[in-house]
Design a protein around this motif. Sequence first.
Motif, PDB file in Angstrom:
ATOM      1  N   ASP A  77       7.010  -1.347   6.304  1.00  9.08           N
ATOM      2  CA  ASP A  77       6.935  -0.592   7.653  1.00  9.08           C
ATOM      3  C   ASP A  77       6.164   0.680   7.848  1.00  9.08           C
ATOM      4  O   ASP A  77       5.804   0.976   8.764  1.00  9.08           O
ATOM      5  CB  ASP A  77       8.539  -0.232   7.686  1.00  9.08           C
ATOM      6  N   ASP A  78       5.811   1.295   6.841  1.00  6.43           N
ATOM      7  CA  ASP A  78       5.053   2.440   6.846  1.00  6.43           C
ATOM      8  C   ASP A  78       3.558   2.198   6.542  1.00  6.43           C
ATOM      9  O   ASP A  78       2.825   3.217   6.239  1.00  6.43           O
ATOM     10  CB  ASP A  78       5.526   3.623   5.914  1.00  6.43           C
ATOM     11  N   GLY A  79       3.122   0.928   6.655  1.00  8.42           N
ATOM     12  CA  GLY A  79       1.665   0.806   6.526  1.00  8.42           C
ATOM     13  C   GLY A  79       1.481   0.179   5.027  1.00  8.42           C
ATOM     14  O   GLY A  79       1.892   0.062   4.261  1.00  8.42           O
ATOM     15  N   ASP A  80       0.038  -0.193   5.092  1.00  4.64           N
ATOM     16  CA  ASP A  80      -0.662  -0.758   3.643  1.00  4.64           C
ATOM     17  C   ASP A  80      -0.894   0.319   2.876  1.00  4.64           C
ATOM     18  O   ASP A  80      -0.699   1.440   3.024  1.00  4.64           O
ATOM     19  CB  ASP A  80      -1.928  -1.692   4.180  1.00  4.64           C
ATOM     20  N   VAL A  81      -1.007  -0.136   1.594  1.00  6.90           N
ATOM     21  CA  VAL A  81      -1.284   0.516   0.396  1.00  6.90           C
ATOM     22  C   VAL A  81      -2.987   0.686   0.109  1.00  6.90           C
ATOM     23  O   VAL A  81      -3.316  -0.536  -0.269  1.00  6.90           O
ATOM     24  CB  VAL A  81      -0.492   0.257  -0.928  1.00  6.90           C
ATOM     25  N   ALA A  82      -3.496   1.834  -0.087  1.00  7.87           N
ATOM     26  CA  ALA A  82      -4.914   2.048  -0.622  1.00  7.87           C
ATOM     27  C   ALA A  82      -4.451   2.344  -2.098  1.00  7.87           C
ATOM     28  O   ALA A  82      -3.765   3.364  -2.481  1.00  7.87           O
ATOM     29  CB  ALA A  82      -5.675   2.808   0.002  1.00  7.87           C
ATOM     30  N   VAL A  83      -5.557   1.827  -2.942  1.00  9.43           N
ATOM     31  CA  VAL A  83      -5.612   2.344  -4.135  1.00  9.43           C
ATOM     32  C   VAL A  83      -6.683   3.034  -4.947  1.00  9.43           C
ATOM     33  O   VAL A  83      -7.940   2.815  -4.504  1.00  9.43           O
ATOM     34  CB  VAL A  83      -5.230   0.926  -5.109  1.00  9.43           C
ATOM     35  N   LEU A  84      -6.543   3.610  -5.828  1.00  5.79           N
ATOM     36  CA  LEU A  84      -7.426   4.486  -6.655  1.00  5.79           C
ATOM     37  C   LEU A  84      -7.124   4.506  -8.163  1.00  5.79           C
ATOM     38  O   LEU A  84      -5.942   4.127  -8.450  1.00  5.79           O
ATOM     39  CB  LEU A  84      -7.549   6.081  -6.207  1.00  5.79           C
ATOM     40  N   PRO A  85      -8.187   4.206  -8.962  1.00  8.40           N
ATOM     41  CA  PRO A  85      -9.759   4.080  -8.701  1.00  8.40           C
ATOM     42  C   PRO A  85     -10.124   3.125  -7.840  1.00  8.40           C
ATOM     43  O   PRO A  85      -9.278   1.917  -7.574  1.00  8.40           O
ATOM     44  CB  PRO A  85     -10.408   4.143 -10.143  1.00  8.40           C
ATOM     45  N   ALA A  86     -11.220   3.129  -7.490  1.00  5.37           N
ATOM     46  CA  ALA A  86     -11.825   1.705  -6.685  1.00  5.37           C
ATOM     47  C   ALA A  86     -11.999   0.732  -7.733  1.00  5.37           C
ATOM     48  O   ALA A  86     -12.132   0.792  -8.837  1.00  5.37           O
ATOM     49  CB  ALA A  86     -13.353   2.339  -6.269  1.00  5.37           C
TER      50      ALA A  86
END
Length: 577
Positions: free
Chosen positions: A417-426
């Motif tokens: 519900d709170d949006g997608d997930v971006a991850v690090l490291p690339a």
Amino acid sequence: MVRPVSLRSVVPVVYSLALAVAVLGPLVFSPGYLLLRDAVSTPRSFPTDSALGITDAAARAVPQDALLAVVTVVVDGGVAVTVLLMAALWAAGWGAARLVATLLPGRTSGLPAQLVAATVAVWNPYVAERLLQGHWSLLVGYAALPWVVCATVAVRGGQRGGWWALAAWLAAAGLTPTGAVLAAITALALLAAPGGTTWRWPRIAGGTALSVVASMPWLVATAVSGGGSDADPAGVAAFAARAEPLLGTLGSLAGLGGIWNADAVPGSRATPWALVGTVALLIVVACGLPALWRRREPVTVTLAVLAVVAVLAPALAATAVGLRAGEWSMLHVPGAGLLRDTQKWVALALPLYVLSAGAGIGGLRARFGGRDAVWATAAVLVVLVATPDLVWGVGGRVRPVQYPAGWRQVAGIVTADDGDVAVLPAGMFRRFEYSGRAAVLDPAPRMLRADVLQTGQLVVAGGAVAGEGRRAADVETLLLAGADPGELAARGVGWVLVEHGTPGELGESQRTLDGLERVHGDAELSLYRVPGASRQPADRDAAVAAHVLWALLLGGGAAGGLAVRLRGQARAAREQT
């Protein structure tokens, strides 16, 4: 009165199960999760857009991921994947034995021949290399091929239950797109072959319809999202079949080896033993070719043609001319990216190999005398020694791992519900201390209930192959540049997950993270919330309907086949009384 089960029918089942346990022992007897290169099992999986294949990345893991999302509601994901992989190898050996019993006449189809065929199906370089690459679901499609052949033979002969069995095995193979294509090619080639008691064109039409339904999850996902329509031509050379020591590309493929990744091979295939093992396997297979040639039945001839093409085509694709043709197809043929790992198609040779290996026992007896059991024992030992390090998880390399506690904590916080997930490291591959030396796919997309943005870029020897995830690439660029959190929110990113202890580019991302609220932090993971994220939900109706159709084909085919079998047994019992 139920007919007693014969020893001849039980022994191949038990023997095939024993072979599967010998290969997968570390997974079977130790708790944990398979995390090796492309294989990722997690405690729970979720029906995200990625699991349904409707992101801008290619739909490579449908309906596999959706199935796990359903199954792991009641079964731990590590157990589910282990059971499915065990079932695949078990079915491969059992199906090979059934194929010999179905296609070979009289004494030549006896128990010794069936056990040799089962050994060849389970114990070979293809199985070892695909296990090490993490392609467990592809092995489900591989295992379905002997059963698909048996089902098409039943259809050709007008036997009750043939269509039901074919529907179930096409659906089982369709756990991945590649498996669906392998099974469809095998089924349609056999249904189109001359002979049989049923009309050719109706059975071709029926086989085509079933193949399309079995492929619906990835066909619909590709049509809806367009993922995979712009594959990087660089992937053609990167994923071409590879020559193993002293063999050349053609010899490697003929021996069911030659995967593109030199790190995903058992140790014996990286030494001159690759030549010895290949010759040994091919001798066992070649012993039955004269007998099959003398019979030259349409089904056997068709399997032989498929085997020749399955070996020659990937070898030609690895030549300069083949590479150029493959690069052209990546640019001009939609969906051609499915074909770029050419060695995987050598699985089409499996039915002929196991059939010929089984037929060879009778051929050796007829030529040299002796007992079938003696020749079969010798053949089994030769096949086992040909790939000696397949035993016990390919020398212990296929083994379960345990996730740090932080993963469960993060999984409990993140919501879709709170949006997608971006991850690090690339990047989408990781090297964790707990997962061993091999690079592994990031477990986050299957661990979290929100979509995890992944570019799909693959780093291989000699460079990188671009992925199809354009939105993920855009977000990754922003993170590495240290962009304002508002720019992430505007692109629907509600979370940033930082995975510690694994190499990879971080760029100026700390500037972005400094402007975010950290909601979890430990030695392995840090999770940040991005305020104000908004994302338009994808239209899932078509993708869900396609997955339901696939599930109905699998369940309906299995149930229909069982009903026909039980009615046949009841009828036979009445006739005996």
